[in-house]
Scaffold this active site. Structure first.
Site, short mmCIF file in Angstrom:
data_model
loop_
_atom_site.label_atom_id
_atom_site.label_comp_id
_atom_site.label_asym_id
_atom_site.label_seq_id
_atom_site.Cartn_x
_atom_site.Cartn_y
_atom_site.Cartn_z
N GLY A 154 -1.07 -2.49 12.34
CA GLY A 154 0.11 -3.06 11.72
C GLY A 154 0.24 -4.55 11.75
O GLY A 154 1.21 -5.10 11.21
N GLU B 180 -5.58 0.50 15.99
CA GLU B 180 -6.07 0.94 14.68
C GLU B 180 -5.92 -0.14 13.61
O GLU B 180 -5.14 0.00 12.68
CB GLU B 180 -5.31 2.20 14.24
N GLY C 227 -6.59 -2.02 10.30
CA GLY C 227 -7.16 -1.71 8.99
C GLY C 227 -7.03 -2.92 8.09
O GLY C 227 -7.98 -3.63 7.80
N ARG C 228 -5.78 -3.19 7.67
CA ARG C 228 -5.50 -4.33 6.81
C ARG C 228 -6.05 -5.64 7.41
O ARG C 228 -6.64 -6.46 6.71
CB ARG C 228 -3.98 -4.45 6.63
N ARG D 131 -0.07 -1.70 -5.79
CA ARG D 131 0.85 -2.09 -4.71
C ARG D 131 2.08 -2.85 -5.22
O ARG D 131 3.16 -2.71 -4.66
CB ARG D 131 0.12 -2.89 -3.64
N TYR E 97 5.76 -1.28 -4.43
CA TYR E 97 6.76 -1.93 -3.58
C TYR E 97 6.73 -3.45 -3.66
O TYR E 97 7.02 -4.14 -2.68
CB TYR E 97 6.64 -1.48 -2.12
N CYS F 55 -0.17 1.56 -19.81
CA CYS F 55 0.98 1.81 -20.67
C CYS F 55 2.20 2.15 -19.83
O CYS F 55 2.73 3.26 -19.85
CB CYS F 55 0.64 2.95 -21.64
N GLU F 56 2.64 1.17 -19.03
CA GLU F 56 3.81 1.27 -18.17
C GLU F 56 4.46 -0.10 -18.10
O GLU F 56 3.79 -1.09 -17.82
CB GLU F 56 3.41 1.70 -16.74
N TYR G 202 -6.11 -1.52 0.70
CA TYR G 202 -5.20 -0.71 -0.13
C TYR G 202 -5.27 -1.07 -1.61
O TYR G 202 -4.29 -0.94 -2.33
CB TYR G 202 -3.76 -0.82 0.39
#
Length: 442
Positions: free
Chosen positions: A259, A301, A303-304, A341, A345, A372-373, A401
């Site tokens: 984190g 842990e 990751g990022r 991403r 958010y 198409c969004e 991610y």
């Protein structure tokens, strides 16, 4: 109010990003404009040297702060493909996985399964069977139903399975709600505050084919302060002491999760991960002494923080659309299919024109994807030199991610992953083709 002055220097977020004499953005020493021409766009780039450096930072800092029994586990949900597991194995890292698919990928990469930890709040019976048959080292068990399912599967195979229990410490690190996982009201784990954590500990100790080795927590992601991790360490050690008092259970391992944040924007602070780990280590040592317990082996842990700034994504600019009185859109040949991403958010990113990196940023743009969004955006309010069709658009800090969350939405083939390693570059994941899109259609 957006400052439209040239912000080139401030936007070079890490020391593996630079500008060469041609005014082109470089990444890990490579000209990104040349890479885009060679491999096409959209294109994921990864700096292998940076990934290895971060692995060693965690390994060395944790060994010094926590002792020889400590181990960093790469959070492979952040970036999962065969080569990444090979690198993690070569660097002596463990890994945490969250699906049978990640497990299979790690397995075929030759990753040692005894150093793999299987997470998830809803592992199926098939997942559990596959993991045990694959020699998984540990399950990080989320709930009582899973605990019983693991016990049954282990009994059928005549084995005893190592587990950690996922515990919710009740910490709110004030990060984005969708990546905050440490509060009592969470889909993950058993809460200490409600008494459920103590109850599931007793249930685990009573099952014949389960070996409870310790406890896990994860309080959230993209956290810039060290204090929430110090609080988590104190709470988890106090819980371990309580379980020793109630059940006589001596905790072998405590996993503090991941984190720690990364810089996506110039205003984000640069974190000294080794310094944070050292501070956590001092708190753990002092807390164990106060509680009168032996220090467990400590796991983390990351990751990022291992892979985020080891990544960059390149696009080619297409349409420039000005809506008078509203905004200017520049569209690129990728979008939410290769990086969802921002759509999910509003994740922040730094965006640059790689082929015009030294030019004055005189136009505020919304960088839009091709899907198409209406919500398919990469970033809003970005100051760039006035974009032109064919420009190379670089989005920084995309190692985490992005590839792992990519999809074939709008039937778009996923981009390749090109690894940069010193003077060489190589394709680690090839670009999908139209044939790949229909391969499983019947």
């Amino acid at each position: 109010m957006i400052d439209l002055m040239n912000k080139t220097d401030s936007r070079l977020l890490s020391d593996n990003v630079n500008i060469n004499g041609e005014g082109h953005l470089t990444f890990a020493g490579h000209d990104t404009v040349a890479l885009a021409k060679e491999h096409g766009t959209p294109l994921y780039l990864l700096d292998e040297k940076r990934i290895r450096e971060r692995c060693r930072t965690y390994k060395n800092a944790m060994r010094e702060a926590f002792g020889e029994g400590s181990q960093p586990l790469f959070a492979s949900k952040s970036l999962s493909f065969r080569r990444i597991y090979e690198i993690m194995a070569e660097e002596g890292m463990g890994t945490d996985i969250v699906s049978a698919g990640e497990l299979h990928t790690a397995k075929i990469a030759g990753f040692p399964m005894e150093n793999a930890y299987f997470h998830g709040n809803n592992k199926t019976d098939e997942d559990i069977a596959f993991a045990i048959d694959s020699g998984i080292g540990y399950f990080v068990c989320d709930n009582i139903e899973e605990l019983r399912a693991i016990d049954r599967a282990a009994a059928e195979r005549g084995t005893v399975q190592n587990i950690l229990l996922r515990i919710t410490p009740g910490i709110d690190p004030h990060t984005l709600a969708k990546i905050n996982t440490g509060k009592v009201d969470s889909k993950f784990g058993a809460a200490i505050e409600t008494g459920q954590a103590a109850k599931i500990t007793g249930q685990a100790l009573a099952l014949p084919c389960i070996k409870l080795c310790g406890f896990h927590c994860h309080i959230g992601s993209q956290i810039f302060e060290v204090e929430p991790f110090l609080d988590a360490a104190r709470i988890m050690l106090s819980f371990a002491a309580e379980m020793q008092s109630i059940y006589g259970f001596v905790t072998e391992k405590i996993n503090l999760g991941g984190g720690m944040g990364v810089r996506y924007l110039p205003e984000h602070p640069a974190i000294d991960y080794a310094k944070n780990i050292a501070e956590i280590g001092r708190v753990i040592k002092d807390t164990c002494a106060e509680l009168g317990i032996e220090q467990p082996d400590i796991l983390m842990e990351p990751g990022r923080s291992i892979v985020a700034d080891a990544g960059m994504t390149l696009y080619t600019a297409g349409t420039l659309k000005e809506i008078s009185g509203f905004r200017t859109y520049v569209s690129v040949d990728g979008g939410m299919a290769d990086n969802p991403r921002y759509a999910l958010y509003e994740a922040p990113y730094t965006v640059m024109l790689a082929n015009r990196a030294t030019e004055k940023c005189d136009t505020v743009c919304t960088v839009a994807g091709r899907c198409c969004e209406s919500g398919d955006l990469i970033q809003e309010g970005v100051a760039l030199p006035r974009p032109r069709r064919g420009d190379t658009v670089a989005v920084l800090t995309t190692g985490a991610y992005n590839f792992s969350m990519a999809s074939n939405y709008n039937r778009l083939p996923r981009p390749p992953v090109v690894m940069l390693d010193g003077d060489r570059c190589y394709v680690a994941v090839r670009r999908e083709t139209f044939e790949d899109l229909v391969r499983n259609d019947m």
